[in-house]
Design an enzyme around this catalytic site. Structure first.
Site, short mmCIF file in Angstrom:
data_model
loop_
_atom_site.label_atom_id
_atom_site.label_comp_id
_atom_site.label_asym_id
_atom_site.label_seq_id
_atom_site.Cartn_x
_atom_site.Cartn_y
_atom_site.Cartn_z
N LYS A 20 1.25 -0.84 0.05
CA LYS A 20 0.01 -0.15 0.21
C LYS A 20 1.09 1.66 0.12
O LYS A 20 1.73 1.29 0.06
CB LYS A 20 -0.98 -0.30 1.08
CG LYS A 20 -1.93 -1.17 1.35
CD LYS A 20 -2.81 -1.00 2.27
CE LYS A 20 -4.10 -2.14 2.36
NZ LYS A 20 -5.07 -2.17 3.11
N ARG A 128 -0.80 -13.92 4.55
CA ARG A 128 -2.63 -13.62 6.03
C ARG A 128 -1.36 -13.64 6.95
O ARG A 128 -1.39 -12.31 7.83
CB ARG A 128 -3.60 -14.64 5.86
CG ARG A 128 -4.35 -14.34 4.43
CD ARG A 128 -4.86 -12.78 4.99
NE ARG A 128 -5.88 -11.44 5.62
CZ ARG A 128 -6.27 -11.13 5.80
NH1 ARG A 128 -5.95 -10.15 4.75
NH2 ARG A 128 -7.26 -10.43 6.47
N THR A 134 -5.50 -7.22 10.74
CA THR A 134 -5.46 -6.31 9.83
C THR A 134 -5.50 -4.58 10.59
O THR A 134 -4.79 -3.58 10.16
CB THR A 134 -6.87 -5.47 9.73
OG1 THR A 134 -7.67 -7.08 9.18
CG2 THR A 134 -7.79 -4.31 8.66
N ARG A 145 2.32 -6.31 9.61
CA ARG A 145 1.58 -4.91 9.88
C ARG A 145 1.93 -5.28 11.28
O ARG A 145 2.35 -3.35 11.71
CB ARG A 145 0.56 -5.51 10.07
CG ARG A 145 -0.34 -5.30 8.66
CD ARG A 145 -1.41 -6.06 8.49
NE ARG A 145 -2.39 -5.81 6.83
CZ ARG A 145 -3.55 -5.91 6.78
NH1 ARG A 145 -4.46 -7.29 7.46
NH2 ARG A 145 -3.99 -5.44 5.93
N ASN A 165 -1.71 0.22 7.02
CA ASN A 165 -1.07 -1.27 7.12
C ASN A 165 -0.53 -2.02 6.20
O ASN A 165 -0.31 -2.57 6.50
CB ASN A 165 -2.25 -1.97 8.16
CG ASN A 165 -3.34 -2.08 7.22
OD1 ASN A 165 -3.47 -1.72 6.47
ND2 ASN A 165 -4.88 -3.17 7.24
N HIS A 168 -1.95 -5.35 1.07
CA HIS A 168 -3.15 -5.63 1.20
C HIS A 168 -2.67 -7.17 1.19
O HIS A 168 -1.76 -7.64 0.02
CB HIS A 168 -3.61 -4.92 -0.20
CG HIS A 168 -4.94 -6.26 -0.51
ND1 HIS A 168 -6.21 -6.17 0.06
CD2 HIS A 168 -5.21 -6.99 -1.51
CE1 HIS A 168 -6.49 -6.82 -0.91
NE2 HIS A 168 -5.99 -7.93 -1.68
P1 ADP Z 1 -7.52 -7.05 5.07
O1 ADP Z 1 -6.61 -5.51 5.19
O2 ADP Z 1 -7.13 -7.32 5.93
O3 ADP Z 1 -8.48 -7.94 4.09
P2 ADP Z 1 -10.41 -5.80 5.53
O4 ADP Z 1 -10.11 -6.65 4.20
O5 ADP Z 1 -11.54 -5.78 6.36
O6 ADP Z 1 -8.79 -6.22 5.97
O7 ADP Z 1 -10.64 -4.63 5.19
C1 ADP Z 1 -8.98 -3.53 4.31
C2 ADP Z 1 -8.98 -2.63 4.35
O8 ADP Z 1 -9.44 -1.55 4.80
C3 ADP Z 1 -7.16 -2.46 5.72
O9 ADP Z 1 -7.04 -3.28 5.66
C4 ADP Z 1 -7.75 -0.74 6.67
O10 ADP Z 1 -6.82 -0.71 5.85
C5 ADP Z 1 -9.04 -0.90 5.82
N1 ADP Z 1 -9.71 -0.47 7.19
C6 ADP Z 1 -10.63 -2.00 7.52
N2 ADP Z 1 -11.36 -1.57 8.96
C7 ADP Z 1 -11.06 0.05 9.34
C8 ADP Z 1 -11.81 0.93 10.11
N3 ADP Z 1 -12.67 0.18 10.98
N4 ADP Z 1 -11.58 1.93 9.57
C9 ADP Z 1 -10.47 2.22 8.83
N5 ADP Z 1 -9.85 1.23 7.81
C10 ADP Z 1 -9.91 0.12 7.91
MG MG Z 2 -9.77 -7.81 3.37
#
Ligand code: ADP
Ligand code: MG
Length: 206
Positions: A20, A128, A134, A145, A165, A168
């Site tokens: 990212k 993962r 996340t 992360r 974070n 992706h």
């Molecule tokens: P991951 O990236 O771990 O698969 P998700 O698919 O749940 O997580 O979410 C996608 C992305 O959205 C996260 O990596 C993060 O950057 C952002 N995100 C998720 N939840 C929130 C939140 N509550 N507030 C702000 N950003 C969020």
């Molecule tokens: Mg995701």
């Protein structure tokens, strides 16, 4: 599908990983690549690019389930620290999900990213695991992360932005397949053998 075919598919499982913007501007691309290579997974496609808002809109799911899940995760994070979810302007999971989705468009178009396809046994789960939770504050040390970021939903949402974070990574083989097809053409994905694949063959025969 026969057990042997399933096994062969799993052995060459592919996943999608994207540095990212915060990961790229902090110069962490090499660090992430190092961790992928170190564990034995194989990078089969790699490119730096600057995404458009439309591309990011296509990249993330639009399903109600995905939006609700984002809302739920956010609530859990607020509850854990005794913060009031109402300060977000809504308590509705789907509305929270839609808001976060909008912030993701801003975040992921703010600088170049690096996209890659990674191949190997259990690639989806392994990557993962390397990525970690996340929410960086909840990601284990030793994960990408956990080691390199300090953000949380509450701070990100106060500032009306997505959680920063670093990377992706696809969550399931189905998500990986959608993302690989979306971000790469078949000509971008390479087939080759890493030296240690020969080592495995030797060990098996021995
Ligand atoms: P991951 O990236 O771990 O698969 P998700 O698919 O749940 O997580 O979410 C996608 C992305 O959205 C996260 O990596 C993060 O950057 C952002 N995100 C998720 N939840 C929130 C939140 N509550 N507030 C702000 N950003 C969020
Ligand atoms: Mg995701």
């Amino acid at each position: 599908m026969e057990q042997a075919d399933k096994m062969a598919n799993l052995e060459k499982e592919q996943t999608f990983l994207m540095m990212k913007p915060d990961g790229v501007v902090r110069g962490l691309t090499g660090e992430v690549i190092k961790r992928i290579e170190r564990c034995g997974l194989k990078i089969v496609a790699l490119k730096m690019f600057w995404a458009t808002r439309d591309q990011i809109d296509e990249h993330y799911p639009k399903s109600e389930a995905w939006l609700n899940r984002i809302g739920e995760k956010t609530k859990v994070n607020y509850d854990k620290y005794g913060l009031d979810i109402k300060t977000l302007g809504t308590e509705n999971n789907k509305e929270i999900g839609l808001m976060v989705r909008g912030w993701l468009l801003d975040y992921l178009t703010s600088a170049p990213m690096v996209k890659m396809v990674i191949e190997g046994p259990h690639a989806v789960d392994l990557v993962r695991k390397m990525a970690g939770n996340t929410i960086p504050a909840q990601a284990e040390m030793g994960t990408i992360r956990g080691d390199f970021s300090v953000d949380s939903a509450a701070f990100a949402n106060r500032d009306k932005r997505a959680i920063f974070n670093i990377i992706h990574a696809s969550e399931t083989p189905e998500e990986a397949s959608h993302e690989i097809d979306f971000w790469f053409g078949p000509e971008d994905i390479h087939e080759y053998e890493k030296v240690e694949e020969n080592t495995y063959k030797f060990v098996k025969r021995g």
